[in-house]
Design a protein around this motif. Structure first.
Motif, PDB file in Angstrom:
ATOM      1  N   TRP A   1       0.833  -1.199   0.000  1.00 31.19           N
ATOM      2  CA  TRP A   1       0.000   0.000   0.000  1.00 31.19           C
ATOM      3  C   TRP A   1       0.871   1.253   0.000  1.00 31.19           C
ATOM      4  CZ3 TRP A   1      -3.655  -2.236   4.245  1.00 31.19           C
ATOM      5  CH2 TRP A   1      -4.702  -2.916   3.622  1.00 31.19           C
ATOM      6  N   LEU A   2       1.959   1.200   0.792  1.00 31.16           N
ATOM      7  CA  LEU A   2       2.860   2.356   0.874  1.00 31.16           C
ATOM      8  C   LEU A   2       3.469   2.665  -0.482  1.00 31.16           C
ATOM      9  CD1 LEU A   2       4.521   4.472   2.385  1.00 31.16           C
ATOM     10  CD2 LEU A   2       6.114   2.671   3.054  1.00 31.16           C
ATOM     11  N   ARG A   3       3.978   1.631  -1.149  1.00 29.18           N
ATOM     12  CA  ARG A   3       4.584   1.861  -2.461  1.00 29.18           C
ATOM     13  C   ARG A   3       3.558   2.355  -3.457  1.00 29.18           C
ATOM     14  NH1 ARG A   3       6.937  -3.135  -1.237  1.00 29.18           N
ATOM     15  NH2 ARG A   3       5.512  -4.174  -2.692  1.00 29.18           N
ATOM     16  N   TRP A   4       2.342   1.789  -3.399  1.00 30.44           N
ATOM     17  CA  TRP A   4       1.305   2.146  -4.370  1.00 30.44           C
ATOM     18  C   TRP A   4       0.777   3.552  -4.150  1.00 30.44           C
ATOM     19  CZ3 TRP A   4      -4.401   1.782  -3.796  1.00 30.44           C
ATOM     20  CH2 TRP A   4      -5.043   1.988  -5.013  1.00 30.44           C
ATOM     21  N   SER A   5       0.547   3.921  -2.886  1.00 27.84           N
ATOM     22  CA  SER A   5      -0.058   5.227  -2.610  1.00 27.84           C
ATOM     23  C   SER A   5       0.904   6.369  -2.866  1.00 27.84           C
ATOM     24  CB  SER A   5      -0.534   5.285  -1.155  1.00 27.84           C
ATOM     25  OG  SER A   5       0.568   5.265  -0.264  1.00 27.84           O
ATOM     26  N   GLY A   6       2.211   6.119  -2.666  1.00 32.96           N
ATOM     27  CA  GLY A   6       3.175   7.196  -2.832  1.00 32.96           C
ATOM     28  C   GLY A   6       3.000   8.303  -1.819  1.00 32.96           C
TER      29      GLY A   6
ATOM     30  N   VAL B   1      -6.541   7.363  -0.032  1.00 30.13           N
ATOM     31  CA  VAL B   1      -5.167   7.876  -0.071  1.00 30.13           C
ATOM     32  C   VAL B   1      -4.692   8.001  -1.507  1.00 30.13           C
ATOM     33  CG1 VAL B   1      -2.772   7.342   0.512  1.00 30.13           C
ATOM     34  CG2 VAL B   1      -4.566   7.013   2.216  1.00 30.13           C
ATOM     35  N   ARG B   2      -4.932   6.969  -2.289  1.00 30.80           N
ATOM     36  CA  ARG B   2      -4.439   6.922  -3.663  1.00 30.80           C
ATOM     37  C   ARG B   2      -5.090   7.967  -4.558  1.00 30.80           C
ATOM     38  NH1 ARG B   2      -0.331   5.835  -6.971  1.00 30.80           N
ATOM     39  NH2 ARG B   2      -0.994   5.038  -8.977  1.00 30.80           N
ATOM     40  N   LEU B   3      -6.399   8.079  -4.454  1.00 35.57           N
ATOM     41  CA  LEU B   3      -7.137   8.921  -5.387  1.00 35.57           C
ATOM     42  C   LEU B   3      -7.307  10.357  -4.903  1.00 35.57           C
ATOM     43  CD1 LEU B   3      -9.873   6.366  -6.487  1.00 35.57           C
ATOM     44  CD2 LEU B   3      -7.907   7.151  -7.810  1.00 35.57           C
ATOM     45  N   CYS B   4      -6.967  10.606  -3.646  1.00 33.51           N
ATOM     46  CA  CYS B   4      -7.110  11.974  -3.152  1.00 33.51           C
ATOM     47  C   CYS B   4      -5.916  12.349  -2.285  1.00 33.51           C
ATOM     48  CB  CYS B   4      -8.433  12.110  -2.373  1.00 33.51           C
ATOM     49  SG  CYS B   4      -8.980  13.821  -2.203  1.00 33.51           S
ATOM     50  N   ARG B   5      -5.993  12.058  -1.001  1.00 37.99           N
ATOM     51  CA  ARG B   5      -4.890  12.371  -0.084  1.00 37.99           C
ATOM     52  C   ARG B   5      -5.069  11.569   1.191  1.00 37.99           C
ATOM     53  NH1 ARG B   5      -5.456  18.670   0.595  1.00 37.99           N
ATOM     54  NH2 ARG B   5      -3.534  18.341   1.799  1.00 37.99           N
ATOM     55  N   PRO B   6      -4.018  11.461   2.031  1.00 40.54           N
ATOM     56  CA  PRO B   6      -4.100  10.601   3.215  1.00 40.54           C
ATOM     57  C   PRO B   6      -5.264  10.904   4.149  1.00 40.54           C
ATOM     58  CG  PRO B   6      -1.813  11.132   2.787  1.00 40.54           C
ATOM     59  CD  PRO B   6      -2.629  11.947   1.813  1.00 40.54           C
ATOM     60  N   ARG B   7      -5.569  12.174   4.395  1.00 43.77           N
ATOM     61  CA  ARG B   7      -6.646  12.445   5.351  1.00 43.77           C
ATOM     62  C   ARG B   7      -7.997  11.978   4.811  1.00 43.77           C
ATOM     63  NH1 ARG B   7      -6.211  18.961   4.975  1.00 43.77           N
ATOM     64  NH2 ARG B   7      -7.473  19.331   3.089  1.00 43.77           N
TER      65      ARG B   7
ATOM     66  N   GLY C   1     -10.153  10.865 -18.952  1.00 41.93           N
ATOM     67  CA  GLY C   1      -9.122   9.888 -18.648  1.00 41.93           C
ATOM     68  C   GLY C   1      -8.511  10.015 -17.276  1.00 41.93           C
ATOM     69  N   GLU C   2      -8.963  10.970 -16.473  1.00 42.73           N
ATOM     70  CA  GLU C   2      -8.371  11.193 -15.146  1.00 42.73           C
ATOM     71  C   GLU C   2      -9.267  10.578 -14.072  1.00 42.73           C
ATOM     72  OE1 GLU C   2      -7.678  14.878 -12.074  1.00 42.73           O
ATOM     73  OE2 GLU C   2      -7.361  15.257 -14.215  1.00 42.73           O
ATOM     74  N   LEU C   3      -8.699   9.671 -13.310  1.00 43.87           N
ATOM     75  CA  LEU C   3      -9.440   9.041 -12.227  1.00 43.87           C
ATOM     76  C   LEU C   3      -9.699  10.031 -11.097  1.00 43.87           C
ATOM     77  CD1 LEU C   3      -7.866   5.505 -11.733  1.00 43.87           C
ATOM     78  CD2 LEU C   3     -10.260   6.009 -12.142  1.00 43.87           C
ATOM     79  N   SER C   4     -10.882   9.926 -10.517  1.00 42.85           N
ATOM     80  CA  SER C   4     -11.198  10.722  -9.328  1.00 42.85           C
ATOM     81  C   SER C   4     -11.905   9.824  -8.328  1.00 42.85           C
ATOM     82  CB  SER C   4     -12.088  11.909  -9.690  1.00 42.85           C
ATOM     83  OG  SER C   4     -13.391  11.470 -10.035  1.00 42.85           O
ATOM     84  N   LEU C   5     -11.847  10.208  -7.071  1.00 44.25           N
ATOM     85  CA  LEU C   5     -12.473   9.398  -6.038  1.00 44.25           C
ATOM     86  C   LEU C   5     -13.992   9.302  -6.222  1.00 44.25           C
ATOM     87  CD1 LEU C   5     -11.983   7.711  -3.547  1.00 44.25           C
ATOM     88  CD2 LEU C   5     -12.071   9.788  -2.161  1.00 44.25           C
TER      89      LEU C   5
END
Length: 524
Positions: free
Chosen positions: A5-10, A108-114, A289-293
Motif C-alpha cells: 500500500w505504501l509503495r502504491w499510494s506514494g 489515499v491513492r485517489l485523493c490524499r491521506p486524510r 481519462g483522469e481518475l477521481s475518487l
C-alpha cells in the motif's frame, strides 16, 4: 500488505497511518462482543456444514447451497483447529478490517491521506459493517474481495494526474490479477458479479480510451466465464430464495439508512457530503481519462443495489446483505465530499485552519457519529438481536427433554438447533429422521416416508414437538407429505399437555388421546 500500500499510494508514512488506523478500528469493533452466546440459523448452517468432510460438503453442494460452496470449504479449514463461535466469526472480522484498510487505501491513492483516513474510519463505524463483521457468513469476505478488486481496477487504469505509475500495470498482468480477484469474489457469492457493472460505470465516468475498455472487457469476460458453472448449478437451486419479496420504496430507505447511519444526526450530514462529492463526477471537475475518487465511489455505491432491485421486480433476488460490498462506496463518497467542502471553506472564511487540525476535526466528527450509533452497535452484540438464537433453544430443550424422549421437528429445518447445539438434545429419539444430513448430502437429513412415520408415531404414547411458530398455526399447510403426516397424526391422535415458548421456537408435549376423548387441546 502495508508495504505494498505504501509503495502504491506514494504518500509515505502518512498514507500507512491512514490505512492502519481504520484497520485497527474495524478490528476493535469486530472483536468487541464477538462471542455473543449463540448462533442464529444462517450461522448454524455454516457451522454444521463446514465441519463435514470435504467429500460430504461437495455432495451437499449438488443439491443445495452451491452459491456458498467456496465459503464452506474455506470455513472447513478455519474451523478445523478449534470449532466454535469465535472461530466461526473471526474470518469475517479479519475481512471487514481488510475492507476498511482497502477503502482507506483508495482514498489515499485517489485523493490524499486524510481523505483515506476519514473514509476508512467511516466504514469501520458504520453499523452495517460492524454487523456483518460478526456474521459467520460470506458477506464480509465478499466485501473485502470487491474492495480489493476496485483497488486493482484503479491501479490497472493508471495513476491520477501528476503521479508516476509503473508501466507494468498497464500491461496484461494487472488486468489478470483484477480478473482473478473478481472471479474469487463472485465464487464466494455470485451476485457480486454486479460489481463489474459498477466498474463499467467508473470507466464511463472517467471516459477512458478504447484500449482500457478492451482490457477491462477481457478481464471481466474471463471472470464471468469462470463463474458460469456456479450459475448453472445455482439456477437449479433457486427455490432457496423463493421467500424473497419484491423490493419496494421501503427497501431503498432501509438500505440508505444501513449505508449511512442509524440516526438523522448522522444520515443528513452524510448525505450532504455524498451529494457534494457526486456533483464533481462530470466536467469541468474531471478531465477526460483522469481518475477521481467520486468517479470510483459513486458507481460502487449505487449501481449494484439499483440493478439488483430492478431485476428483483421480475425475479426477486434482493436482500441488503447481498449488496454489502457496495457499502464501500458510501464512506469514500462522503470523505470526498468533506474534502471538497474543505476546499470551499477558505473562500467563505479565510481564517479556516488547515493541515493537521482539519484531519483531526474530521476524525472527531467520525468519533461523534460512532458515539451516536453506539446503542445500536451495543444491541447488535446480543444474541437476541438476531432472527433467532439456537443456543437458547438448545438450553430450553436441555431443561425440558429427557434421554429417550421422542421428538418431532416441525418442519424438519428446526433440526438445525440440535445440529448446532447437540448437548440440549442429547439422548432424544428423533422420530422422523431416516438418514442424517452428512450421509444424505442434505442440510438437515432425510426423513421417513409418510407410511413409515405413521407406524413410528403409532407406537408412541407421548411425543415432544419442536416447532417453528408458523408451523402450529391453523393456516399453515406444508407441501411435504411427511410434514403433512406430522400435523395430521399429532392433531388427530394426541392432545397438548405442556408448552414452552422461546423466540423463534415452540416446544410442545403431546400425549395420546384416551378413547372417546374430545378433540379440544389443553395447554398448561
Amino acid at each position: 500488505m502495508v508495504s505494498a500500500w505504501l509503495r502504491w499510494s506514494g504518500a509515505g508514512r502518512s498514507g500507512v497511518a491512514a490505512v492502519l488506523l481504520p484497520v485497527s478500528a474495524m478490528l476493535a469493533i469486530g472483536l468487541w462482543g464477538l462471542d455473543r452466546g449463540g448462533m442464529w440459523r444462517d450461522e448454524a448452517v455454516t457451522f454444521q456444514v463446514a465441519r463435514r468432510s470435504v467429500p460430504q460438503i461437495w455432495q451437499l453442494l449438488h443439491s443445495v447451497d452451491a452459491v456458498h460452496g467456496l465459503y464452506y470449504l474455506l470455513m472447513h479449514a478455519a474451523l478445523a483447529p478449534h470449532p466454535g463461535e469465535v472461530a466461526l466469526r473471526l474470518p469475517s472480522v479479519c475481512a471487514a478490517a481488510t475492507t476498511a484498510g482497502l477503502v482507506a487505501a483508495l482514498g489515499v491513492r485517489l485523493c490524499r491521506p486524510r481523505v483515506g483516513l476519514w473514509a476508512g474510519l467511516l466504514y469501520a463505524v458504520t453499523p452495517m459493517a460492524g454487523h456483518f463483521a460478526q456474521e459467520g457468513r460470506s458477506y464480509a469476505l465478499v466485501a473485502a474481495g470487491a474492495a480489493g478488486a476496485t483497488v486493482l481496477l484503479v491501479r490497472a487504469i493508471g495513476a491520477p494526474a501528476g503521479r508516476a505509475e509503473s508501466r507494468t500495470w498497464g500491461r496484461a498482468g494487472g488486468w489478470w490479477a483484477y480478473a482473478a480477484v473478481v472471479a474469487v469474489t463472485c465464487l464466494l457469492h455470485e451476485l457480486a458479479v454486479l460489481l463489474l457493472l459498477a466498474h463499467a460505470g467508473t470507466l464511463a465516468l472517467v471516459r477512458v480510451p478504447a484500449r482500457v475498455w478492451w482490457r477491462w472487457g477481457c478481464a471481466a469476460g474471463a471472470a464471468v466465464l469462470g463463474l458460469t458453472p456456479l450459475v448453472l448449478v445455482s439456477r437449479g437451486q433457486s427455490a432457496q430464495v423463493a421467500w424473497l419479496p419484491r423490493p419496494a420504496a421501503g427497501s431503498v430507505e432501509r438500505l440508505l439508512a444501513a449505508f449511512t447511519g442509524s440516526t438523522l444526526l448522522v444520515v443528513v450530514p452524510y448525505l450532504v457530503l455524498a451529494a457534494l462529492a457526486a456533483l464533481a463526477v462530470r466536467p469541468p471537475f474531471v478531465r477526460r481519462g483522469e481518475l477521481s475518487l467520486p468517479a470510483v465511489a459513486l458507481p460502487l455505491m449505487v449501481v449494484p443495489p439499483a440493478v439488483l432491485m430492478a431485476v428483483s421486480q421480475f425475479w426477486p433476488l434482493y436482500d441488503d446483505r447481498y449488496v454489502l460490498y457496495a457499502l464501500s462506496g458510501a464512506p469514500l463518497l462522503a470523505a470526498a465530499g468533506a474534502e471538497r467542502l474543505v476546499g470551499l471553506m477558505p473562500r467563505l472564511r479565510p481564517t479556516v485552519p488547515t493541515g493537521p487540525r482539519i484531519t483531526l476535526t474530521g476524525v472527531l466528527t467520525i468519533a461523534l457519529a460512532f458515539a451516536l450509533q453506539l446503542p445500536l452497535l451495543r444491541q447488535d452484540r446480543t444474541a437476541g438481536h438476531r432472527a433467532d438464537n439456537l443456543a437458547a433453544v438448545s438450553a430450553t430443550a436441555h431443561r425440558e427433554l429427557r434421554p429417550g424422549d421422542p421428538v418431532l421437528f416441525l418442519p424438519s429445518i428446526v433440526r438445525r438447533s440440535a445440529l448446532a447445539y447437540p448437548k440440549g438434545f442429547r439422548g432424544i429419539r428423533d422420530v422422523a429422521l431416516s438418514t442424517p444430513g452428512p450421509a444424505s448430502g442434505t442440510l438437515y437429513g432425510l426423513e421417513a416416508d409418510p407410511g413409515e412415520l405413521r407406524r413410528r408415531l403409532a407406537r408412541l404414547d407421548r411425543v415432544w414437538v419442536v416447532a417453528e411458530p408458523f408451523a402450529l398455526r391453523p393456516t399453515w399447510y406444508p407441501a411435504s407429505p411427511t410434514e403433512q403426516v406430522k400435523l395430521t397424526v399429532v392433531d388427530e391422535e394426541f392432545v397438548a399437555r405442556q408448552e414452552v415458548v422461546r423466540k423463534g421456537v415452540t416446544l410442545r408435549l403431546y400425549v395420546r388421546r384416551a378413547p372417546m376423548q374430545g378433540i379440544g387441546r389443553v395447554v398448561d
